[in-house]
Design a protein around this motif. Structure first.
Motif, short mmCIF file in Angstrom:
data_model
loop_
_atom_site.label_atom_id
_atom_site.label_comp_id
_atom_site.label_asym_id
_atom_site.label_seq_id
_atom_site.Cartn_x
_atom_site.Cartn_y
_atom_site.Cartn_z
N MET A 144 30.38 59.28 46.99
CA MET A 144 29.44 60.18 47.64
C MET A 144 28.38 59.40 48.43
SD MET A 144 30.69 61.29 44.62
CE MET A 144 29.47 61.04 43.36
N ARG A 145 28.11 59.89 49.64
CA ARG A 145 27.08 59.26 50.47
C ARG A 145 25.77 60.01 50.33
NH1 ARG A 145 31.90 56.74 50.47
NH2 ARG A 145 32.05 55.14 52.09
N GLY A 146 24.67 59.37 50.77
CA GLY A 146 23.36 59.96 50.58
C GLY A 146 22.40 59.68 51.71
N VAL A 147 21.13 59.58 51.35
CA VAL A 147 20.07 59.54 52.35
C VAL A 147 20.08 58.24 53.15
CG1 VAL A 147 18.32 58.53 50.85
CG2 VAL A 147 17.63 60.08 52.68
N VAL A 148 20.56 57.14 52.60
CA VAL A 148 20.60 55.89 53.35
C VAL A 148 21.52 56.04 54.56
CG1 VAL A 148 21.22 53.45 53.25
CG2 VAL A 148 20.06 54.52 51.32
N THR A 149 22.62 56.73 54.39
CA THR A 149 23.54 56.96 55.51
C THR A 149 22.85 57.75 56.62
OG1 THR A 149 25.54 56.84 54.18
CG2 THR A 149 25.66 58.16 56.18
N LEU A 150 22.13 58.79 56.26
CA LEU A 150 21.45 59.60 57.26
C LEU A 150 20.33 58.81 57.94
CD1 LEU A 150 21.20 62.35 58.60
CD2 LEU A 150 19.66 63.04 56.76
N ALA A 151 19.56 58.07 57.17
CA ALA A 151 18.48 57.29 57.75
C ALA A 151 19.01 56.19 58.66
CB ALA A 151 17.63 56.67 56.64
N ALA A 152 20.09 55.55 58.25
CA ALA A 152 20.68 54.49 59.07
C ALA A 152 21.22 55.05 60.38
CB ALA A 152 21.79 53.78 58.29
N ALA A 153 21.76 56.26 60.35
CA ALA A 153 22.26 56.87 61.59
C ALA A 153 21.14 57.08 62.59
CB ALA A 153 22.95 58.20 61.27
N LEU A 154 19.96 57.42 62.11
CA LEU A 154 18.83 57.65 63.01
C LEU A 154 18.29 56.35 63.60
CD1 LEU A 154 16.91 60.33 60.91
CD2 LEU A 154 18.46 60.70 62.82
N LEU A 155 18.74 55.20 63.07
CA LEU A 155 18.33 53.92 63.62
C LEU A 155 19.10 53.54 64.88
CD1 LEU A 155 17.98 51.73 60.38
CD2 LEU A 155 16.13 52.66 61.79
N LEU A 156 20.15 54.29 65.20
CA LEU A 156 20.91 54.00 66.42
C LEU A 156 20.00 54.13 67.64
CD1 LEU A 156 24.22 55.95 65.65
CD2 LEU A 156 23.90 53.47 65.64
#
Length: 625
Positions: free
Chosen positions: A355-367
């Motif tokens: 399961m993925r979580g908030v780190v994945t979402l936060a990292a995506a916003l770093l693009l």
């Protein structure tokens, strides 16, 4: 938005997150799923404003404390035997997933290869919070939980360093050697700086005796490790994890008991609040991310195909890597230690716990803002988070039950606790005898000796009682002492209300009563939990090995561990193999020969041969009978 509105919004966010988490626990439903779904539904309510969170806030404000609180509770002793397995998952699997997903994205979307690898790195690391939340709820085997927690400590660092390298490649030409050196430099620098931070904090905490000051230093520790590492372009995540592992392992040496208790309570509260808020934040972000991607220039059928393809790649990449890695790690670690080859069921659970979580979402916003198809790439991250929480998070408990993987035996835990307490009591009594002076009153010696013996005996009482034996001496002592404390507190409160004593004196007396009561209540709760677990009948009569194994001892059984005698060791308790009658020492003994006998022979069941004990233990299924 004014400061008052911001503060009000934060209070509402935390309050709702806590309420939903409590509801999920009461309903025995996964907290991550409930909180995420609630966030998605709330985002469509007209009075809920659009919720935008800065990625730096997550990476700087949420990630360091979440990783630190996991690291300080992770056992380095358990970590070391699994270092190859954990490295293969936290580094190898993340890189494998990043390139597998990157290949799918590059094939399906009109984006540069570096951007495809960037989104692959974003969705690669599983979330520790989601996995351990499910593990705590369903009771996974402890070896699997240790592996998942160890993986989660370093996979975020691997993913974020890979993402940073991919973004650098998007900005300009970079060779594979430069990317590799950047990766190794960030990882090595983070570990080095985390170790330095731990040494500095340990130096300070050895000289702090006040629990309030010590806890204050503890609350700063994640950022003391994280900020210098990021400032020097090293991995702040690895620095936090390294610092937490060292401080957690050395805490008994440089912290007082009061400081350790205060730190545990405070970090448990912080962890609960942050974990609850994190998944609610994920849900609140979903609506506008979906809308941004849906209104982009990309055809809708290509968008949907990319979402399905990336989710499938993320889910399939994990078992493809986990199974070979499991047996490769066993060939390096387990075979040398005499451990049997792992069954396929354990890797199956590890492979599905992605399961993925908030780190994945936060990292995506770093693009970067100029990334091609940025809105679509962010949507892919959201789909992976939601899809894995829904598909894997909800079905993982069912998979654990179908595979008949049992969590830690609470009865065996109580047995080991009783053994350890007995060893500690023996050491304490030796210290007592060595420190008795000529002027020491005999009554004080007797009181200390009786207290130590009673504490050790209370653990054995729980294991030794029958189903009809509900009352034990230690339990009756706690019941009566709690009644006395209640009467004492009521008297103190009457004196307070009458205004007969100064407030500082009242506080001191109340603190004394509260401390004793909290200790008694904690022991009583553990006793009640253990009693309930020990009284639960096993519908199937235990596992197959326990049902087939005899109950009786072998006649003329030796009363010593032969291996300990040969090696010059001293055993604590003796166990007997019910297949061949071999007698060896228990896990609390230095030699640990009973477990070694199982590893060498595969004989599944042993029993205690201590006076008054008739329990049996299955090594294969890890069940007490």
């Amino acid at each position: 938005m004014s400061l008052v509105e911001l503060a009000f919004g934060l209070v509402v966010l935390v309050a709702v997150a806590v309420a939903l988490a409590a509801l999920a626990r009461r309903m025995d439903v996964g907290e991550p799923f409930v909180l995420t779904v609630a966030g998605v539904l709330a985002s469509y309510l007209p009075f809920v404003p659009e919720f935008d969170i800065e990625p730096e806030l997550v990476l700087l404000g949420l990630l360091p404390p979440l990783l630190y609180t996991t690291a300080i509770r992770t056992s380095l002793i358990d970590f070391r035997p699994k270092k190859v397995s954990i490295t293969l998952l936290s580094v190898g699997l993340v890189l494998f997933t990043a390139f597998a997903v990157g290949g799918v994205v590059y094939w399906l979307l009109p984006v540069p290869f570096a951007a495809a690898i960037a989104i692959g790195a974003v969705v690669a690391p599983p979330d520790a919070v989601a996995a351990t939340a499910v593990a705590r709820r369903v009771g996974m085997p402890r070896r699997i939980v240790t592996l998942l927690e160890g993986e989660s400590l370093f996979n975020d660092a691997t993913a974020l360093v890979t993402l940073r390298t991919a973004i650098a490649a998007m900005a300009g030409a970079i060779t594979i050697w430069e990317a590799g050196l950047d990766f190794l430099g960030a990882a090595g620098g983070g570990a080095l700086l985390g170790g330095v931070a731990a040494l500095v904090l340990a130096f300070l905490r050895r000289r702090i005796n006040d629990p309030v000051l010590d806890t204050s230093v503890s609350l700063l520790a994640p950022w003391i490790a994280y900020l210098p590492a990021e400032a020097l372009h090293a991995s702040g995540v690895i620095a936090v994890v390294t610092c937490g592992l060292i401080l957690g392992h050395g805490a008994p040496h440089w912290q007082s008991a009061a400081s350790r208790i205060a730190e545990h309570t405070n970090w448990s509260t912080i962890q609960f609040l942050l974990e609850s808020a994190v998944f609610l934040i994920i849900g609140l972000q979903v609506r506008h991310i979906v809308e941004d991607a849906w209104h982009s220039d990309l055809p809708h059928h290509s968008l949907l195909l990319a979402c399905v393809g990336v989710l499938a790649a993320v889910i399939l990449a994990r078992p493809i890597w986990v199974y070979p890695a499991t047996y490769f790690a066993w060939s390096i670690e387990g075979r040398r230690q005499g451990k049997p080859k792992p069954a396929w069921t354990g890797p199956a659970v590890v492979a599905w716990a992605g399961m993925r979580g908030v780190v994945t979402l936060a990292a995506a916003l770093l693009l970067p803002a100029d990334t091609p198809e940025r809105a679509t790439l962010i949507l892919l991250a959201v789909v992976v988070v939601a899809g894995t929480l829904l598909l894997q998070g909800l079905s993982l408990p069912l998979l654990v039950r179908l595979l008949r993987l049992h969590g830690p035996s609470h009865a065996e835990d109580l047995l080991q606790e009783a053994n350890l307490l007995q060893q500690a009591t023996a050491a304490g009594l030796e210290a007592l005898e060595a420190n008795i002076g000529e002027e020491t009153p005999p009554d004080i010696v007797d009181q200390l000796r009786n207290q130590a013996v009673a504490r050790a005996q209370s653990a054995w009482e729980l294991l030794g009682r029958s189903e009809s034996q509900r009352i034990t001496p230690s339990g009756e002592y706690r019941r009566l002492r709690l009644a006395m404390l209640t009467a004492e507190r009521e008297t103190v409160l009457r004196v307070r209300d009458a205004g007969l004593v100064e407030h500082e004196i009242l506080q001191s007396v109340m603190a004394t009563l509260d401390l004793e009561e909290s200790t008694i209540v904690r022991i009583a709760e553990a006793d009640d939990d253990g009693r309930e677990l020990l009284m639960i009948p096993t519908a199937s009569g235990g596992c197959e090995h326990l049902r087939e194994a005899p109950h009786t001892k072998v006649p003329d059984m030796p009363d010593a561990c032969a291996e300990c005698l040969d090696e010059g060791l001293v055993w604590v308790h003796l166990r007997m193999c019910l297949s061949c009658g071999h007698v060896a020492c228990c896990d609390s003994s230095q030699g640990n020969h009973a477990t070694k006998h199982f590893n060498n022979t595969g004989h599944p069941v042993m029993r205690s041969v201590e006076p008054g004990e008739s329990w049996r233990w299955c090594y294969v299924d890890e069940l007490l009978g």
